[in-house]
Design an enzyme around this catalytic site. Sequence first.
Site, mmCIF file in Angstrom:
data_model
loop_
_atom_site.group_PDB
_atom_site.id
_atom_site.type_symbol
_atom_site.label_atom_id
_atom_site.label_comp_id
_atom_site.label_asym_id
_atom_site.label_seq_id
_atom_site.Cartn_x
_atom_site.Cartn_y
_atom_site.Cartn_z
ATOM 1 N N LYS A 148 -6.604 7.820 14.821
ATOM 2 C CA LYS A 148 -5.993 8.818 13.593
ATOM 3 C C LYS A 148 -6.042 10.182 14.412
ATOM 4 O O LYS A 148 -5.078 11.165 14.090
ATOM 5 C CB LYS A 148 -6.810 8.632 12.467
ATOM 6 C CG LYS A 148 -6.586 7.213 12.048
ATOM 7 C CD LYS A 148 -4.926 7.275 11.642
ATOM 8 C CE LYS A 148 -4.595 5.797 11.079
ATOM 9 N NZ LYS A 148 -2.981 5.688 10.414
ATOM 10 N N GLY B 260 0.820 -1.281 0.094
ATOM 11 C CA GLY B 260 0.032 0.071 -0.006
ATOM 12 C C GLY B 260 0.849 1.243 -0.080
ATOM 13 O O GLY B 260 1.878 1.459 -0.812
ATOM 14 N N THR C 30 -5.936 0.521 -1.749
ATOM 15 C CA THR C 30 -4.659 -0.163 -1.170
ATOM 16 C C THR C 30 -5.283 -1.687 -0.749
ATOM 17 O O THR C 30 -6.497 -1.630 -0.382
ATOM 18 C CB THR C 30 -4.224 0.387 -0.211
ATOM 19 O OG1 THR C 30 -4.840 0.512 0.944
ATOM 20 C CG2 THR C 30 -3.596 1.767 -0.334
ATOM 21 N N PRO C 31 -4.277 -2.387 -0.310
ATOM 22 C CA PRO C 31 -4.880 -3.611 0.298
ATOM 23 C C PRO C 31 -5.724 -3.535 1.596
ATOM 24 O O PRO C 31 -6.401 -4.325 1.825
ATOM 25 C CB PRO C 31 -3.640 -4.614 0.677
ATOM 26 C CG PRO C 31 -2.699 -3.992 -0.474
ATOM 27 C CD PRO C 31 -3.009 -2.396 -0.627
ATOM 28 N N TYR D 19 -10.645 3.621 15.056
ATOM 29 C CA TYR D 19 -9.905 4.192 14.084
ATOM 30 C C TYR D 19 -9.813 5.651 14.094
ATOM 31 O O TYR D 19 -9.020 6.414 13.962
ATOM 32 C CB TYR D 19 -10.329 3.644 12.533
ATOM 33 C CG TYR D 19 -9.391 4.064 11.544
ATOM 34 C CD1 TYR D 19 -8.197 3.122 11.292
ATOM 35 C CD2 TYR D 19 -9.441 5.059 10.616
ATOM 36 C CE1 TYR D 19 -7.312 3.637 10.404
ATOM 37 C CE2 TYR D 19 -8.749 5.138 9.535
ATOM 38 C CZ TYR D 19 -7.683 4.514 9.249
ATOM 39 O OH TYR D 19 -6.660 4.649 8.474
HETATM 40 P P1 NAP Z 1 -1.818 -1.594 4.059
HETATM 41 O O1 NAP Z 1 -1.826 -2.058 2.644
HETATM 42 O O2 NAP Z 1 -2.849 -2.516 4.874
HETATM 43 O O3 NAP Z 1 -0.323 -1.557 4.481
HETATM 44 C C1 NAP Z 1 -0.253 -1.335 5.761
HETATM 45 C C2 NAP Z 1 1.111 -2.130 6.254
HETATM 46 O O4 NAP Z 1 1.271 -2.248 7.685
HETATM 47 C C3 NAP Z 1 0.842 -3.812 5.725
HETATM 48 O O5 NAP Z 1 1.889 -4.255 5.122
HETATM 49 C C4 NAP Z 1 0.531 -4.353 7.311
HETATM 50 O O6 NAP Z 1 1.130 -5.728 7.387
HETATM 51 C C5 NAP Z 1 1.499 -3.630 7.974
HETATM 52 N N1 NAP Z 1 1.248 -3.744 9.474
HETATM 53 C C6 NAP Z 1 0.264 -4.092 10.238
HETATM 54 N N2 NAP Z 1 0.350 -3.865 11.458
HETATM 55 C C7 NAP Z 1 1.629 -3.856 11.731
HETATM 56 C C8 NAP Z 1 2.670 -3.907 12.796
HETATM 57 N N3 NAP Z 1 1.965 -3.973 14.117
HETATM 58 N N4 NAP Z 1 3.827 -3.653 12.658
HETATM 59 C C9 NAP Z 1 4.330 -3.037 11.593
HETATM 60 N N5 NAP Z 1 3.628 -3.255 10.224
HETATM 61 C C10 NAP Z 1 2.327 -3.538 10.347
HETATM 62 O O7 NAP Z 1 -2.559 -0.215 4.402
HETATM 63 P P2 NAP Z 1 -2.342 1.030 3.878
HETATM 64 O O8 NAP Z 1 -3.519 1.569 3.046
HETATM 65 O O9 NAP Z 1 -1.235 1.190 2.945
HETATM 66 O O10 NAP Z 1 -2.232 2.129 5.108
HETATM 67 C C11 NAP Z 1 -1.046 2.558 5.170
HETATM 68 C C12 NAP Z 1 -1.418 3.802 6.453
HETATM 69 O O11 NAP Z 1 -2.093 4.843 5.699
HETATM 70 C C13 NAP Z 1 -2.180 3.074 7.602
HETATM 71 O O12 NAP Z 1 -1.754 4.064 8.689
HETATM 72 C C14 NAP Z 1 -3.464 3.606 7.341
HETATM 73 O O13 NAP Z 1 -4.388 3.578 8.536
HETATM 74 C C15 NAP Z 1 -3.202 4.828 6.438
HETATM 75 N N6 NAP Z 1 -4.397 5.385 5.593
HETATM 76 C C16 NAP Z 1 -4.714 4.604 4.521
HETATM 77 C C17 NAP Z 1 -5.781 4.987 3.740
HETATM 78 C C18 NAP Z 1 -6.362 4.406 2.561
HETATM 79 O O14 NAP Z 1 -7.489 4.544 1.927
HETATM 80 N N7 NAP Z 1 -5.702 3.153 2.339
HETATM 81 C C19 NAP Z 1 -6.533 6.164 4.042
HETATM 82 C C20 NAP Z 1 -6.129 6.973 5.162
HETATM 83 C C21 NAP Z 1 -5.095 6.435 5.865
HETATM 84 P P3 NAP Z 1 0.207 -6.965 7.059
HETATM 85 O O15 NAP Z 1 -0.493 -6.625 5.577
HETATM 86 O O16 NAP Z 1 1.006 -8.067 7.001
HETATM 87 O O17 NAP Z 1 -1.084 -6.863 7.997
#
Ligand code: NAP
Length: 256
Positions: free
Chosen positions: A157, A16, A190-191, A153
């Site tokens: 955040k 992601g 993203t995932p 959440y």
């Molecule tokens: P993602 O694709 O699920 O990536 C998050 C990564 O963090 C995954 O590789 C996950 O591993 C890893 N992770 C989970 N728990 C962990 C831990 N305890 N220690 C180390 N790594 C850990 O999500 P993303 O969408 O890229 O999100 C990244 C950030 O952006 C997050 O903080 C999310 O809240 C924020 N965000 C995302 C969005 C959106 O729309 N996508 C919007 C706003 C904010 P596993 O897959 O093995 O669990």
Amino acid sequence: MRLQDKIALITGAGSGLGEATAKRFAQEGALVVVTDINAGSVERVATEIVAAGGRAESRVQDVTDEALWNPLLADIVSSHGQLDVLVNNAGIALTTNVEDTTLADWRTTQEVNGESVFMGTRAAIAVMREHGGSIINISSIEGLVGEPNAAAYNYSKGGVRIFTKSAALHCAAAGYSIRINSVHPGFIATPMLEGIQSSLSKEQLKNMMERVIGEIPMGTMGEALDIANGCLFLASDESKYMTGSELVIDGGYTCH
Ligand code: NAP
């Protein structure tokens, strides 16, 4: 080469937004240390960066494990001389309302999304104090506006948003050249989002997507690269007069 010779650590970089940010940083000349709880995914990301001509190292890190933070950063400093950028990106999503959220799930969400940001920021300040640096905390639009099905959440955040300002003020008052800012992504494919979508029925998914897209003034979801580019700006010296700021990248979602 906007990050030439900078050393950057990005957590949750196995997929992601973290993966996209690591790849973007590497394209701009940074040496990226990518960490994730998932060893396979973060090794893949590092391998892909190196294959593309960049510099990357992978480490397994559970960001909730306090004992790992200081040794990890000490190791980076001892291998590379310093740490210039930390992106506290790792996070999890919990899509339940206040009534349906268990205390255990609430605590896990705060641990991964909130406590890790505190521990990472504290550890990074300790190694950046002398020469300065940029700490980027990934919050969310959910740190700015409420969502009924994101009680835990939202809390995590929102905490990242205001904690970032506290830490930024501390560093400024202490005379450290450390800037700390938060990033607030909107809906990005993203995932994490795919995981939420796969938990819904076809009908629920259709309704959710219609509602989400309908509420985004620009009429479309964002791409991971949009967030990576925002992080790149905050990591680079181009943002040298920014600290305690909120960089909102959401297609206008939080304007109304
Ligand atoms: P993602 O694709 O699920 O990536 C998050 C990564 O963090 C995954 O590789 C996950 O591993 C890893 N992770 C989970 N728990 C962990 C831990 N305890 N220690 C180390 N790594 C850990 O999500 P993303 O969408 O890229 O999100 C990244 C950030 O952006 C997050 O903080 C999310 O809240 C924020 N965000 C995302 C969005 C959106 O729309 N996508 C919007 C706003 C904010 P596993 O897959 O093995 O669990």
